[in-house]
Motif scaffolding. Structure first.
Motif, PDB file in Angstrom:
ATOM      1  N   VAL A  18       0.842  -1.205   0.000  1.00  0.00           N
ATOM      2  CA  VAL A  18       0.000   0.000   0.000  1.00  0.00           C
ATOM      3  C   VAL A  18       0.872   1.248   0.000  1.00  0.00           C
ATOM      4  CG1 VAL A  18      -1.594   1.341   1.440  1.00  0.00           C
ATOM      5  CG2 VAL A  18      -2.037  -1.070   1.016  1.00  0.00           C
ATOM      6  N   LEU A  19       1.911   1.240   0.858  1.00  0.00           N
ATOM      7  CA  LEU A  19       2.819   2.395   0.883  1.00  0.00           C
ATOM      8  C   LEU A  19       3.484   2.585  -0.482  1.00  0.00           C
ATOM      9  CD1 LEU A  19       4.533   1.977   4.383  1.00  0.00           C
ATOM     10  CD2 LEU A  19       3.002   3.825   3.683  1.00  0.00           C
ATOM     11  N   ALA A  20       3.817   1.463  -1.116  1.00  0.00           N
ATOM     12  CA  ALA A  20       4.527   1.542  -2.394  1.00  0.00           C
ATOM     13  C   ALA A  20       3.650   2.159  -3.491  1.00  0.00           C
ATOM     14  CB  ALA A  20       5.011   0.157  -2.812  1.00  0.00           C
ATOM     15  N   VAL A  21       2.358   1.755  -3.558  1.00  0.00           N
ATOM     16  CA  VAL A  21       1.526   2.315  -4.626  1.00  0.00           C
ATOM     17  C   VAL A  21       1.168   3.767  -4.356  1.00  0.00           C
ATOM     18  CG1 VAL A  21       0.548   0.092  -5.348  1.00  0.00           C
ATOM     19  CG2 VAL A  21      -0.683   1.506  -3.697  1.00  0.00           C
ATOM     20  N   SER A  78       3.270   9.965   4.455  1.00  0.00           N
ATOM     21  CA  SER A  78       3.894  11.000   5.283  1.00  0.00           C
ATOM     22  C   SER A  78       5.413  10.779   5.317  1.00  0.00           C
ATOM     23  CB  SER A  78       3.343  10.931   6.699  1.00  0.00           C
ATOM     24  OG  SER A  78       3.846   9.783   7.329  1.00  0.00           O
ATOM     25  N   GLU A  79       6.085  11.702   6.001  1.00  0.00           N
ATOM     26  CA  GLU A  79       7.545  11.585   6.084  1.00  0.00           C
ATOM     27  C   GLU A  79       7.938  10.285   6.778  1.00  0.00           C
ATOM     28  OE1 GLU A  79      10.739  12.137   4.669  1.00  0.00           O
ATOM     29  OE2 GLU A  79       9.180  13.572   4.088  1.00  0.00           O
ATOM     30  N   SER A  80       7.262   9.997   7.913  1.00  0.00           N
ATOM     31  CA  SER A  80       7.600   8.750   8.614  1.00  0.00           C
ATOM     32  C   SER A  80       7.161   7.541   7.791  1.00  0.00           C
ATOM     33  CB  SER A  80       6.982   8.726  10.016  1.00  0.00           C
ATOM     34  OG  SER A  80       5.610   8.980   9.943  1.00  0.00           O
ATOM     35  N   GLY A  81       6.157   7.748   6.938  1.00  0.00           N
ATOM     36  CA  GLY A  81       5.733   6.682   6.038  1.00  0.00           C
ATOM     37  C   GLY A  81       6.826   6.342   5.037  1.00  0.00           C
ATOM     38  N   ARG A  82       7.509   7.388   4.558  1.00  0.00           N
ATOM     39  CA  ARG A  82       8.607   7.144   3.599  1.00  0.00           C
ATOM     40  C   ARG A  82       9.760   6.407   4.262  1.00  0.00           C
ATOM     41  NH1 ARG A  82       7.416   9.567  -1.075  1.00  0.00           N
ATOM     42  NH2 ARG A  82       5.758  11.088  -0.848  1.00  0.00           N
ATOM     43  N   VAL A  83      10.055   6.823   5.511  1.00  0.00           N
ATOM     44  CA  VAL A  83      11.122   6.141   6.260  1.00  0.00           C
ATOM     45  C   VAL A  83      10.768   4.663   6.434  1.00  0.00           C
ATOM     46  CG1 VAL A  83      12.344   6.033   8.459  1.00  0.00           C
ATOM     47  CG2 VAL A  83      11.771   8.251   7.448  1.00  0.00           C
ATOM     48  N   GLU A 129      11.159   2.682   3.234  1.00  0.00           N
ATOM     49  CA  GLU A 129      12.546   2.332   2.938  1.00  0.00           C
ATOM     50  C   GLU A 129      13.021   1.155   3.773  1.00  0.00           C
ATOM     51  OE1 GLU A 129      15.355   5.652   3.019  1.00  0.00           O
ATOM     52  OE2 GLU A 129      13.897   6.749   1.783  1.00  0.00           O
ATOM     53  N   GLU A 130      12.702   1.225   5.087  1.00  0.00           N
ATOM     54  CA  GLU A 130      13.093   0.130   5.986  1.00  0.00           C
ATOM     55  C   GLU A 130      12.476  -1.179   5.520  1.00  0.00           C
ATOM     56  OE1 GLU A 130      13.148   2.775  10.082  1.00  0.00           O
ATOM     57  OE2 GLU A 130      11.594   1.257   9.747  1.00  0.00           O
ATOM     58  N   SER A 131      11.160  -1.119   5.260  1.00  0.00           N
ATOM     59  CA  SER A 131      10.448  -2.337   4.879  1.00  0.00           C
ATOM     60  C   SER A 131      10.978  -2.888   3.564  1.00  0.00           C
ATOM     61  CB  SER A 131       8.956  -2.059   4.753  1.00  0.00           C
ATOM     62  OG  SER A 131       8.453  -1.600   5.982  1.00  0.00           O
ATOM     63  N   CYS A 132      11.353  -1.974   2.648  1.00  0.00           N
ATOM     64  CA  CYS A 132      11.925  -2.396   1.373  1.00  0.00           C
ATOM     65  C   CYS A 132      13.183  -3.221   1.600  1.00  0.00           C
ATOM     66  CB  CYS A 132      12.292  -1.170   0.542  1.00  0.00           C
ATOM     67  SG  CYS A 132      11.044  -0.728  -0.658  1.00  0.00           S
ATOM     68  N   ARG A 133      14.046  -2.691   2.480  1.00  0.00           N
ATOM     69  CA  ARG A 133      15.298  -3.415   2.766  1.00  0.00           C
ATOM     70  C   ARG A 133      14.991  -4.789   3.360  1.00  0.00           C
ATOM     71  NH1 ARG A 133      17.506   1.623   4.065  1.00  0.00           N
ATOM     72  NH2 ARG A 133      16.826   1.492   6.224  1.00  0.00           N
ATOM     73  N   THR A 134      14.089  -4.794   4.347  1.00  0.00           N
ATOM     74  CA  THR A 134      13.730  -6.070   4.990  1.00  0.00           C
ATOM     75  C   THR A 134      13.214  -7.049   3.950  1.00  0.00           C
ATOM     76  OG1 THR A 134      13.034  -4.743   6.861  1.00  0.00           O
ATOM     77  CG2 THR A 134      12.441  -7.069   6.921  1.00  0.00           C
ATOM     78  N   TRP A 135      12.333  -6.544   3.088  1.00  0.00           N
ATOM     79  CA  TRP A 135      11.737  -7.405   2.070  1.00  0.00           C
ATOM     80  C   TRP A 135      12.802  -7.973   1.127  1.00  0.00           C
ATOM     81  CZ3 TRP A 135       8.127 -10.488   0.654  1.00  0.00           C
ATOM     82  CH2 TRP A 135       8.071 -10.880  -0.684  1.00  0.00           C
TER      83      TRP A 135
END
Lengths: 106, 256
Positions: free
Chosen positions: A15-18, A78-83, A86-92
């Motif tokens: 959801v964050l990605a789209v 939001s800004e914290s959403g972007r952070v 990024e974190e979740s992307c790395r984990t994934w």
């Protein structure tokens, strides 16, 4: 394998990605997810996830009047959403790599 | 805004019923939260009804309750409180009877052990045996006792115990009931009497005052407390049996 079980763990990320590129309202987010290949995603799950991410301040929202019906609530990362994204992307990526190695290596 | 009104009119009662059933399934959440949760969904449901027809709603979305359940779980809310707890209690009786029967057996074993322990207090070679069986009886009662007072209440539901309960709460319209009720009314006297073996070892006199008065006080307290917390019965009843057999021993004068 049941994709819906897998989806549960990564729906936040999806959801964050789209929403990263362009803000969107609920149904819009659902459509984008399905268009990108997650056609099994359940709409109630998406709406619930949007609400949860909003409450966690990972999304903000604003209302846009619509010509064809009631006004629509748009979501923006939001800004914290972007952070978080990024974190979740790395984990994934790490996770997917591990699984890949596991499946091809054996 | 004219458009909004039109949309709502176009959607007949099926859509509204679907939405109100969803709302009902979420009714344990704060009202503002329910509104927020349904805001996106409502639009989606109405859109779907417009596009494919109202009769397609449940086919495409499932029941409103299932839809609401998925919505709330994705939103991170706990599942609704289950109003059907009592129905689950039905098979529970069968499942848990084992622990209750065990605790009842434990009470009987411990009490019998205490009785025999008191009666055989002079023959030193059997007393450790009864001490051991008494502790075993107590141990097998523990799985129920750790459950708290509900555990004891569950014991009262066992058929055997249920049959005995009228004797504990006698019907005073009958003669036998009156006699029983009178005997039970003597309970505080027993609370004093059971202190006797304790001070009996001191052979009266000063010990009767120094030990007997505090012991009697404690005994009465224990008596009242055991009426409140029935779990104490697993200690009080064997203790009573022990004292009883020791009293017999004193009264009968070393007869055993």
């Amino acid at each position: 394998m049941d994709t819906s079980q897998l989806l549960k763990g990564v729906l936040d990320l999806a959801v964050l990605a789209v929403l990263r590129e362009e803000d969107g309202y609920g149904y819009d987010v659902l459509r984008r997810l399905r268009a990108s290949g997650l056609d099994e995603v359940a709409d109630a799950s998406v709406y619930g996830t949007l609400r949860r991410l909003y409450k966690a301040d990972l999304l903000t929202s604003y209302v846009v009047p619509s010509e064809e019906g009631p006004h629509r609530k748009y979501y923006r990362v939001s800004e914290s959403g972007r952070v978080r994204l990024e974190e979740s992307c790395r984990t994934w990526r790490t996770f997917a790599k591990t699984m890949d190695q596991l499946l091809t290596g054996s | 805004m004219q458009d909004v009104a039109d949309v709502r009119e176009d959607d007949g009662s099926t859509t509204d019923r679907f939405l109100s059933r969803m709302r009902a399934a979420l009714s344990d959440l704060p009202p503002t939260e329910v509104n927020e949760l349904l805001e996106d969904t409502e639009e989606h449901v109405r859109e779907l009804a417009r596009e494919h027809g109202e009769d397609q709603l449940e086919l495409r979305l499932g029941s409103p309750e299932a839809y609401a359940a998925e919505l709330r779980s994705a939103a991170g809310y706990p599942p609704p409180p289950q109003p059907d707890e009592p129905t689950r209690a039905l098979p529970k009786d069968q499942r848990k009877d084992g622990v209750e029967v065990l605790a009842l057996a434990g009470l009987i074993v411990t009490t019998a052990s205490a009785l025999l322990f008191g009666a055989s207090i002079r023959s030193y070679h059997t007393t450790p045996l009864f001490l051991l069986t008494g502790l075993v009886g107590l141990a097998i009662s523990l799985p129920l006792l750790v459950r708290g007072q509900d555990g004891v209440r569950a014991i009262a539901e066992l058929p055997t115990v249920k049959a005995l309960l009228p004797f504990l709460n006698p019907d005073q319209s009958t003669f036998a009931g009156k006699v029983l009720a009178y005997v039970y009314s003597l309970q505080p006297a027993w609370w004093l009497l059971r202190v006797l073996p304790v001070v009996g070892f001191g052979h009266g006199g000063l010990a009767l005052i120094i030990v007997g008065v505090p012991a009697a006080f404690v005994s009465v307290l224990v008596g009242y407390y055991s009426r409140v917390d029935r779990r104490t019965l697993w200690l009080v009843v064997p203790a009573n049996a022990l004292v009883g057999s020791m009293l017999m021993y004193f009264v009968l004068g070393y007869a055993l």
